[in-house]
Scaffold this motif. Structure first.
Motif, mmCIF file in Angstrom:
data_model
loop_
_atom_site.group_PDB
_atom_site.id
_atom_site.type_symbol
_atom_site.label_atom_id
_atom_site.label_comp_id
_atom_site.label_asym_id
_atom_site.label_seq_id
_atom_site.Cartn_x
_atom_site.Cartn_y
_atom_site.Cartn_z
ATOM 1 N N HIS A 335 41.635 54.250 37.923
ATOM 2 C CA HIS A 335 42.728 53.371 37.510
ATOM 3 C C HIS A 335 43.801 54.164 36.758
ATOM 4 C CE1 HIS A 335 41.692 52.729 33.065
ATOM 5 N NE2 HIS A 335 40.766 53.565 33.507
ATOM 6 N N ASN A 351 42.664 53.362 43.884
ATOM 7 C CA ASN A 351 43.253 53.473 42.559
ATOM 8 C C ASN A 351 44.109 52.236 42.315
ATOM 9 O OD1 ASN A 351 45.207 54.241 40.415
ATOM 10 N ND2 ASN A 351 44.133 56.197 40.530
ATOM 11 N N GLN A 352 43.779 51.466 41.283
ATOM 12 C CA GLN A 352 44.505 50.224 41.011
ATOM 13 C C GLN A 352 45.059 50.228 39.588
ATOM 14 O OE1 GLN A 352 41.186 47.687 43.466
ATOM 15 N NE2 GLN A 352 42.547 46.507 42.112
ATOM 16 N N THR A 357 38.320 51.112 35.112
ATOM 17 C CA THR A 357 37.691 51.335 36.421
ATOM 18 C C THR A 357 36.660 50.258 36.710
ATOM 19 O OG1 THR A 357 38.007 53.722 36.205
ATOM 20 C CG2 THR A 357 36.389 52.984 37.815
ATOM 21 N N VAL A 360 37.896 47.423 38.775
ATOM 22 C CA VAL A 360 37.968 47.716 40.208
ATOM 23 C C VAL A 360 36.584 47.565 40.845
ATOM 24 C CG1 VAL A 360 38.603 49.441 41.930
ATOM 25 C CG2 VAL A 360 39.857 49.323 39.755
#
Length: 550
Positions: A335, A351-352, A357, A360
């Motif tokens: 992230h 990857n957001q 993390t 996600v």
């Protein structure tokens, strides 16, 4: 797939709670949905907060993994069994021929390496077997003589050994044999009764009857009375005399000094270097206890089975476990900003822009249709609370908050109570050294040719806040000297005031922070109001300031 090999799921160096909890939770998810086997790993020691979380939800510490450089264990080791030093030269040659190998490893009964012998050593042994005393010198067993000559032991102990005497060809008249044969000799005879009788009478320790001739019972009885062994062989006297030198045990010729061996954990770069300096073909491999495992050659280095990894909570090479270049990276779940990590092939990269993390990974559980167990939910929730500072960080998003609430319901925990307990465990400084405090949540970065490290500590207690400042400020110069970095920073974050004081060391470090934040100095620190996030607030401002300096 090799059942012993697992795919590692690992976070960054100096792992924080998100790094560890995400590794455990994602390894669990992959084990529910994939055919391979996955294990969580950690690239450093754990902080107090993370230890508390693991203990609260009943998880052991992941196995530590500080280096994934290619090792001897990662290549195809030829599991050639070790052999006994009692093996005859003849048997050794036949084994090499049948196994298509030019080196044998000699081991004791416990499996420890005693020596090695090569095809060249066998050839030299065969050529050097001059004279008649070599059987006694090498303490050759009668079993070896019998097997080498394809013979049958008519009387005597097969485990007995030749300890004295010489080899005599008993083809002459009894009168001549009486002058030649001595006590303890081994005598090769044909089917002549008088030659057999004379050899026994003169005290021979063993007679070898050639050409498969029948041996009279009276000779056998006489040999038993005198303690003389009798071996019957189908070979004629001349080939028998030539072959008998090959019954010597290989322990007599094996190389025992300055052995070039490798251990399972040896770095392959060093192995290549050593192999390039010598002319050996095969090299023994031993385990951590020194026991023989197998052999490797230069050709085995071509069949490298690289360590397979999934990276979570990072995608910058400076934060990767040492030796990551030698590993095969399969996935990256993160992230953070896109870093400078390069892979040798395409990978699954997710990857957001969320605060953690773990958020996600929670989404991935839903996408895969895997139910989240309460203990895993507790880990994921703890990671979100840690990374978002219980939703106070500017990196926190509505998605993180909703995810945390749903995970709290699954884990059946109170968010406020868990967060308070975590933060108290994390900021406890009792028994910690300045280095441990500084590196508890520490990452390195690189931009514009400048390499710098940033540690961060978040505190609720004013007492712990002040103590951390005192310890770390005195340690920073040493931290800089012991690293290969240009600058080091420590973010001393106060959760109640939602502010950070920055301690720094290195040429230009203080000026860089002042330029990036227009910060004012207070004693030995620079105050940054409303700054609590390293990822979203501190690092981006530093990077922009570095770019503007060019």
């Amino acid at each position: 797939m090799d059942a012993e090999r697992k795919i590692g799921v690992i976070g960054h160096k100096n792992p924080d709670t998100d790094s560890i909890c995400s590794a455990i939770a994602y390894a669990y998810l992959k084990n529910q949905t994939g055919d391979s086997r996955y294990e969580p790993l950690r690239a450093g020691s754990l902080g107090g907060e993370t230890k508390y979380v693991l203990g609260r939800f009943g998880f052991p510490k992941p196995e530590v993994c500080l280096d994934v450089r290619a090792r001897v264990r990662d290549i195809d080791i030829r599991r050639m069994p070790g052999v006994s030093g009692d093996m005859s030269v003849r048997q050794a040659w036949e084994t090499m021929r049948d196994q298509n190998i030019s080196t044998l490893s000699i081991v004791d009964e416990a499996g420890y390496l005693q020596g090695i012998i090569s095809l060249r050593d066998l050839a030299m042994a065969n050529m050097d077997a001059q004279g008649t005393q070599f059987l006694a010198s090498s303490k050759t067993s009668y079993r070896n003589i019998m097997e080498t000559l394809s013979g049958t032991l008519l009387t005597g102990d097969p485990q007995g050994r030749v300890t004295a005497g010489k080899i005599v060809i008993g083809a002459a008249s009894p009168e001549i044999m009486e002058a030649v044969v001595e006590q303890g000799d081994l005598v090769l005879v044909a089917n002549r009764y008088e030659a057999q009788y004379c050899a026994i009478e003169m005290g021979a320790d063993c007679i070898v009857v050639c050409t498969g001739s029948a041996v009279p019972k009276t000779i056998v009885h006489l040999a038993e009375e005198r303690g003389c062994s009798i071996i019957s062989t189908p070979y004629d006297t001349y080939p028998a005399a030539m072959l008998i030198s090959q019954s010597v045990p290989i322990s007599f010729y094996m190389l025992t000094k300055n052995l070039l061996t490798f251990r399972m954990g040896d770095d392959l770069d060093q192995v290549r270097e050593v192999m390039g300096q010598v002319r050996h073909v095969y090299f023994p491999v031993v385990d951590s206890d020194g026991k023989y495992v197998g052999v490797i050659s230069r050709r085995n280095l071509l069949n490298l089975r690289r360590r397979q990894l999934i990276l979570v909570d990072h995608n910058e090479k400076t934060q990767c476990v040492d030796g990551w270049e030698d590993a095969e990276i399969l996935e990256i779940i993160d992230h953070h900003r896109i870093g400078n990590l390069e892979t040798s092939g395409p990978v699954y990269f997710r990857n957001q822009p969320v605060g953690c993390t773990a958020t996600v990974i929670y989404q991935m559980y839903g996408e895969e249709g895997v139910e989240i167990p309460p203990d895993i939910a507790g880990l994921l929730l703890s990671a979100i609370l840690s990374d978002t500072l219980q939703f106070r960080s500017p990196t926190c998003t509505p998605v993180d908050v909703r995810t945390a609430e749903q995970l709290a319901a699954i884990a059946e925990v109170d968010i406020d109570e868990l967060a308070t307990a975590m933060f108290e465990a994390g900021e406890n400084l009792e028994g910690k050294t300045p280095k441990e405090i500084f590196q508890q949540d520490y990452k390195t970065f690189e931009a514009g040719g400048i390499r710098f490290g940033v540690g961060q500590g978040s505190f609720v207690s004013t007492t712990n806040y002040d103590r951390a400042r005192e310890l770390v400020s005195g340690y920073l110069p040493e931290a800089l000297r012991s690293s290969d970095l240009d600058m080091v920073f420590y973010m001393l974050t106060s959760l109640p005031t939602q502010s950070t004081k920055v301690l720094c060391a290195g040429v230009g470090a203080e000026a860089l922070v002042k330029a990036a934040f227009n910060a004012e100095g207070t004693d030995d620190a620079l105050l940054l109001p409303d700054v609590v996030s390293r990822k979203k607030q501190f690092i981006p401002h530093l990077l922009r300031a570095l770019q503007e300096e060019k």
